[in-house]
Design a protein around this motif. Structure first.
Motif, PDB file in Angstrom:
ATOM      1  N   HIS A   1      13.730   7.385   3.084  1.00  0.00           N
ATOM      2  CA  HIS A   1      13.338   8.257   4.202  1.00  0.00           C
ATOM      3  C   HIS A   1      11.889   7.968   4.599  1.00  0.00           C
ATOM      4  CE1 HIS A   1      16.668  10.798   5.216  1.00  0.00           C
ATOM      5  NE2 HIS A   1      16.852  11.193   3.957  1.00  0.00           N
ATOM      6  N   LEU A   2      11.016   7.797   3.628  1.00  0.00           N
ATOM      7  CA  LEU A   2       9.609   7.515   3.933  1.00  0.00           C
ATOM      8  C   LEU A   2       9.429   6.138   4.572  1.00  0.00           C
ATOM      9  CD1 LEU A   2       7.824   8.998   0.786  1.00  0.00           C
ATOM     10  CD2 LEU A   2       8.164  10.060   3.038  1.00  0.00           C
TER      11      LEU A   2
ATOM     12  N   ALA B   1       0.851  -1.195   0.000  1.00  0.00           N
ATOM     13  CA  ALA B   1       0.000   0.000   0.000  1.00  0.00           C
ATOM     14  C   ALA B   1       0.882   1.238   0.000  1.00  0.00           C
ATOM     15  CB  ALA B   1      -0.909   0.007   1.232  1.00  0.00           C
ATOM     16  N   PHE B   2       0.613   2.111  -0.958  1.00  0.00           N
ATOM     17  CA  PHE B   2       1.354   3.372  -1.011  1.00  0.00           C
ATOM     18  C   PHE B   2       0.547   4.423  -1.739  1.00  0.00           C
ATOM     19  CE2 PHE B   2       2.984   0.428  -4.226  1.00  0.00           C
ATOM     20  CZ  PHE B   2       2.740   1.104  -5.407  1.00  0.00           C
ATOM     21  N   ASP B   3       0.837   5.651  -1.382  1.00  0.00           N
ATOM     22  CA  ASP B   3       0.242   6.823  -2.007  1.00  0.00           C
ATOM     23  C   ASP B   3       1.374   7.840  -2.084  1.00  0.00           C
ATOM     24  OD1 ASP B   3      -1.355   8.797  -3.002  1.00  0.00           O
ATOM     25  OD2 ASP B   3      -2.773   8.807  -1.332  1.00  0.00           O
ATOM     26  N   LEU B   4       2.045   7.871  -3.237  1.00  0.00           N
ATOM     27  CA  LEU B   4       3.278   8.620  -3.359  1.00  0.00           C
ATOM     28  C   LEU B   4       3.259   9.541  -4.564  1.00  0.00           C
ATOM     29  CD1 LEU B   4       6.253   9.015  -2.406  1.00  0.00           C
ATOM     30  CD2 LEU B   4       6.851   7.142  -3.942  1.00  0.00           C
ATOM     31  N   ASN B   5       3.720  10.766  -4.360  1.00  0.00           N
ATOM     32  CA  ASN B   5       3.938  11.722  -5.441  1.00  0.00           C
ATOM     33  C   ASN B   5       5.429  12.017  -5.507  1.00  0.00           C
ATOM     34  OD1 ASN B   5       1.238  12.316  -6.318  1.00  0.00           O
ATOM     35  ND2 ASN B   5       0.964  13.403  -4.396  1.00  0.00           N
TER      36      ASN B   5
ATOM     37  N   VAL C   1      17.193  16.202  -2.575  1.00  0.00           N
ATOM     38  CA  VAL C   1      15.873  15.583  -2.417  1.00  0.00           C
ATOM     39  C   VAL C   1      15.287  15.942  -1.060  1.00  0.00           C
ATOM     40  CG1 VAL C   1      16.865  13.401  -1.564  1.00  0.00           C
ATOM     41  CG2 VAL C   1      14.587  13.379  -2.583  1.00  0.00           C
ATOM     42  N   LEU C   2      13.975  16.138  -1.043  1.00  0.00           N
ATOM     43  CA  LEU C   2      13.228  16.329   0.194  1.00  0.00           C
ATOM     44  C   LEU C   2      12.096  15.315   0.212  1.00  0.00           C
ATOM     45  CD1 LEU C   2      12.896  20.222   0.265  1.00  0.00           C
ATOM     46  CD2 LEU C   2      14.333  18.823   1.763  1.00  0.00           C
ATOM     47  N   ALA C   3      11.873  14.711   1.361  1.00  0.00           N
ATOM     48  CA  ALA C   3      10.792  13.737   1.504  1.00  0.00           C
ATOM     49  C   ALA C   3       9.833  14.217   2.586  1.00  0.00           C
ATOM     50  CB  ALA C   3      11.360  12.368   1.861  1.00  0.00           C
ATOM     51  N   PHE C   4       8.558  14.228   2.262  1.00  0.00           N
ATOM     52  CA  PHE C   4       7.519  14.632   3.197  1.00  0.00           C
ATOM     53  C   PHE C   4       6.649  13.412   3.479  1.00  0.00           C
ATOM     54  CE2 PHE C   4       8.778  18.377   0.825  1.00  0.00           C
ATOM     55  CZ  PHE C   4       9.009  19.292   1.836  1.00  0.00           C
ATOM     56  N   ASP C   5       6.641  12.989   4.725  1.00  0.00           N
ATOM     57  CA  ASP C   5       5.928  11.779   5.136  1.00  0.00           C
ATOM     58  C   ASP C   5       4.502  12.139   5.545  1.00  0.00           C
ATOM     59  OD1 ASP C   5       5.088   9.345   6.109  1.00  0.00           O
ATOM     60  OD2 ASP C   5       6.792   9.071   7.450  1.00  0.00           O
ATOM     61  N   TYR C   6       3.524  11.568   4.841  1.00  0.00           N
ATOM     62  CA  TYR C   6       2.116  11.813   5.146  1.00  0.00           C
ATOM     63  C   TYR C   6       1.439  10.581   5.733  1.00  0.00           C
ATOM     64  CZ  TYR C   6       2.904  15.747   1.941  1.00  0.00           C
ATOM     65  OH  TYR C   6       3.395  16.857   1.306  1.00  0.00           O
ATOM     66  N   THR C   7       2.231   9.606   6.151  1.00  0.00           N
ATOM     67  CA  THR C   7       1.675   8.383   6.717  1.00  0.00           C
ATOM     68  C   THR C   7       0.937   8.720   7.997  1.00  0.00           C
ATOM     69  OG1 THR C   7       3.521   7.128   5.825  1.00  0.00           O
ATOM     70  CG2 THR C   7       2.227   6.058   7.528  1.00  0.00           C
ATOM     71  N   GLY C   8      -0.276   8.221   8.099  1.00  0.00           N
ATOM     72  CA  GLY C   8      -1.072   8.466   9.294  1.00  0.00           C
ATOM     73  C   GLY C   8      -0.933   7.338  10.291  1.00  0.00           C
ATOM     74  N   ALA C   9      -1.271   7.612  11.532  1.00  0.00           N
ATOM     75  CA  ALA C   9      -1.196   6.604  12.597  1.00  0.00           C
ATOM     76  C   ALA C   9      -2.123   5.418  12.315  1.00  0.00           C
ATOM     77  CB  ALA C   9      -1.544   7.238  13.937  1.00  0.00           C
ATOM     78  N   ALA C  10      -3.210   5.662  11.586  1.00  0.00           N
ATOM     79  CA  ALA C  10      -4.165   4.591  11.289  1.00  0.00           C
ATOM     80  C   ALA C  10      -3.605   3.598  10.274  1.00  0.00           C
ATOM     81  CB  ALA C  10      -5.474   5.181  10.765  1.00  0.00           C
ATOM     82  N   GLN C  11      -2.640   4.004   9.469  1.00  0.00           N
ATOM     83  CA  GLN C  11      -2.072   3.150   8.423  1.00  0.00           C
ATOM     84  C   GLN C  11      -0.544   3.146   8.489  1.00  0.00           C
ATOM     85  OE1 GLN C  11      -3.778   1.368   6.082  1.00  0.00           O
ATOM     86  NE2 GLN C  11      -5.687   1.956   7.028  1.00  0.00           N
ATOM     87  N   PRO C  12       0.065   2.780   9.606  1.00  0.00           N
ATOM     88  CA  PRO C  12       1.522   2.898   9.714  1.00  0.00           C
ATOM     89  C   PRO C  12       2.290   2.006   8.742  1.00  0.00           C
ATOM     90  CG  PRO C  12       0.638   1.698  11.570  1.00  0.00           C
ATOM     91  CD  PRO C  12      -0.538   2.218  10.792  1.00  0.00           C
ATOM     92  N   GLU C  13       1.684   0.917   8.281  1.00  0.00           N
ATOM     93  CA  GLU C  13       2.381   0.013   7.359  1.00  0.00           C
ATOM     94  C   GLU C  13       2.335   0.517   5.918  1.00  0.00           C
ATOM     95  OE1 GLU C  13      -1.846  -0.896   7.064  1.00  0.00           O
ATOM     96  OE2 GLU C  13      -0.553  -0.624   8.788  1.00  0.00           O
ATOM     97  N   ALA C  14       1.448   1.455   5.643  1.00  0.00           N
ATOM     98  CA  ALA C  14       1.339   2.008   4.295  1.00  0.00           C
ATOM     99  C   ALA C  14       2.311   3.180   4.156  1.00  0.00           C
ATOM    100  CB  ALA C  14      -0.089   2.485   4.045  1.00  0.00           C
ATOM    101  N   LEU C  15       2.830   3.349   2.967  1.00  0.00           N
ATOM    102  CA  LEU C  15       3.744   4.450   2.692  1.00  0.00           C
ATOM    103  C   LEU C  15       2.950   5.567   2.021  1.00  0.00           C
ATOM    104  CD1 LEU C  15       7.300   4.181   1.511  1.00  0.00           C
ATOM    105  CD2 LEU C  15       5.762   5.534   0.114  1.00  0.00           C
ATOM    106  N   ALA C  16       3.016   6.747   2.572  1.00  0.00           N
ATOM    107  CA  ALA C  16       2.317   7.887   1.980  1.00  0.00           C
ATOM    108  C   ALA C  16       3.202   9.116   2.101  1.00  0.00           C
ATOM    109  CB  ALA C  16       0.986   8.133   2.693  1.00  0.00           C
ATOM    110  N   GLY C  17       3.363   9.808   0.991  1.00  0.00           N
ATOM    111  CA  GLY C  17       4.180  11.005   1.064  1.00  0.00           C
ATOM    112  C   GLY C  17       4.446  11.620  -0.281  1.00  0.00           C
ATOM    113  N   GLU C  18       5.351  12.577  -0.236  1.00  0.00           N
ATOM    114  CA  GLU C  18       5.739  13.317  -1.420  1.00  0.00           C
ATOM    115  C   GLU C  18       7.259  13.456  -1.399  1.00  0.00           C
ATOM    116  OE1 GLU C  18       2.935  16.363  -3.278  1.00  0.00           O
ATOM    117  OE2 GLU C  18       4.174  17.502  -1.858  1.00  0.00           O
TER     118      GLU C  18
END
Length: 163
Positions: A127-128, A48-52, A77-94
């Motif tokens: 980083h994410l 599971a991931f939601d990455l830009n 490079v800059l990485a912004f982590d948008y992973t929420g506490a509800a989905q810690p195993e999923a990778l989300a960010g920019e």
């Protein structure tokens, strides 16, 4: 990250976008997206991931670096982590990757800017995934993993095709 990512009976969300916001070099965004997808799914086993991934110029990365990290000047490079506490195993960010820095560093290290572009993408994803490069030991570990992943990706893809 959508709530459906971890909902029973629902397929995990696998969203990946690459956007070219710079004009330094033309970049084959579709190929970079394929490389990033292989990194996430095949090499890192992410379900599971939601990455830009945003390709930016030195001016934009400098502004972001100063605004969010309070560091002067450009960075690679800059990485912004948008992973929420509800989905810690999923990778989300920019991830913001500076093409100008890739070109500059490629000259310095006698490589090509396309390889640097992939290196920065891998670095941002790591980083994410929780890797940190602030302390020497952690930085060595992160660089080892980065190098291994870059080598594996270079066996699967021609980075020169990026531009």
């Amino acid at each position: 990250m959508s709530a459906a990512a971890g909902a029973p009976g629902k397929a995990p969300r696998r969203s990946l976008a690459v956007r070219n916001l710079q004009h330094t070099r033309p970049v084959a965004s579709r190929l970079l997206r394929r490389i990033a997808r292989a990194l996430l799914e095949e090499l890192l086993g992410k379900d599971a991931f939601d990455l830009n991934v945003l390709l930016v110029d030195a001016r934009r990365i400098t502004r972001l670096n100063e605004q969010f990290l309070k560091h002067q000047g450009p960075t690679d490079v800059l990485a912004f982590d948008y992973t929420g506490a509800a989905q810690p195993e999923a990778l989300a960010g920019e991830i913001c990757v500076c093409v100008d820095e890739a070109v500059k560093q490629a000259r310095r290290f006698r490589t090509n800017w396309q390889t640097e572009l992939v290196r920065y993408t891998v670095h941002g994803v790591l980083h994410l995934c929780g890797y940190d490069d602030q302390k020497a030991g952690a930085r060595r570990e992160m660089k080892q993993v980065e190098k291994r992943l870059l080598l594996e990706l270079s066996r699967r893809f021609s980075f020169k095709g990026l531009g």
